[in-house]
Design a protein around this motif. Sequence first.
Motif, mmCIF file in Angstrom:
data_model
loop_
_atom_site.group_PDB
_atom_site.id
_atom_site.type_symbol
_atom_site.label_atom_id
_atom_site.label_comp_id
_atom_site.label_asym_id
_atom_site.label_seq_id
_atom_site.Cartn_x
_atom_site.Cartn_y
_atom_site.Cartn_z
ATOM 1 N N LYS A 72 -12.658 24.478 31.835
ATOM 2 C CA LYS A 72 -11.513 25.300 31.266
ATOM 3 C C LYS A 72 -11.090 26.231 32.446
ATOM 4 N N ASP B 155 -3.494 22.560 21.799
ATOM 5 C CA ASP B 155 -2.711 21.389 22.203
ATOM 6 C C ASP B 155 -3.514 20.280 22.757
ATOM 7 N N LEU C 140 -5.071 32.717 27.577
ATOM 8 C CA LEU C 140 -4.458 31.291 27.598
ATOM 9 C C LEU C 140 -5.659 30.467 28.424
ATOM 10 N N ASN C 141 -5.973 29.470 27.731
ATOM 11 C CA ASN C 141 -7.244 28.512 28.437
ATOM 12 C C ASN C 141 -6.348 27.165 28.741
ATOM 13 N N LEU C 142 -6.681 26.614 29.989
ATOM 14 C CA LEU C 142 -6.067 25.319 30.619
ATOM 15 C C LEU C 142 -7.222 24.564 30.591
ATOM 16 N N HIS D 187 -9.019 19.944 24.823
ATOM 17 C CA HIS D 187 -7.630 20.659 24.552
ATOM 18 C C HIS D 187 -6.958 20.835 25.773
ATOM 19 N N ASP D 188 -5.911 20.555 26.092
ATOM 20 C CA ASP D 188 -5.106 20.684 27.461
ATOM 21 C C ASP D 188 -4.984 22.084 27.403
ATOM 22 N N VAL D 189 -4.214 22.892 26.302
ATOM 23 C CA VAL D 189 -3.910 24.076 26.497
ATOM 24 C C VAL D 189 -4.331 25.108 25.208
ATOM 25 N N GLN D 190 -4.917 26.032 25.266
ATOM 26 C CA GLN D 190 -5.296 26.868 23.943
ATOM 27 C C GLN D 190 -4.699 28.106 24.253
ATOM 28 N N ALA D 191 -3.926 28.806 23.361
ATOM 29 C CA ALA D 191 -3.449 30.431 23.213
ATOM 30 C C ALA D 191 -4.225 30.812 22.254
#
Length: 167
Positions: free
Chosen positions: A130, A44, A149-151, A157-161
């Motif tokens: 991250k 995202d 899940l990465n923040l 990127h804000d969020v990665q699944a």
Amino acid sequence: MKHTRMWMLALALSIVPVPALGAQRSSSPALGLRGWGPRVGLADDPDQIVGGVHFDLGDIVDRLRFVPNFELGVGDDFTTVSGTAPVHYLFRVNANVQPYAGGGLTLAWFDRDDDRPGRGDDDEVELGVKAIGGVQWRLRSGNDFFLELNLGFGDIHDVQAMAGWTF
């Protein structure tokens, strides 16, 4: 200037040491290639499909593993190339599922393809941090599978699944 930044990013990512691909997995704390594999997922801001490769380079100390990765993201009028140098703390549990948490630094190159009149293309290199959480488990084949899940903090990127396999 655009190509200079891309080559600078490629050079920076190429200096990450990767031991020989024939190394065996070990249960004792030691650095060395324990496995590698593909990783895929969704991200995202920008909204992208992401794919890449990760390397399980073993334990720095007991239950603290170094797992760098390289990713390519496409979508949302961006192409993204990134490398992350994270560490994962593996929690001790009596189950087939191994939870982990950690974090790392990410260096990312964003190439924007803006088709709006008067805008044009743009690219930039960003550094971010991250926070990572996930679970992994051993498959019958002896390979590992993970969900993660990465923040992201910073201009990444804000969020990665993500999901992936380690061979």
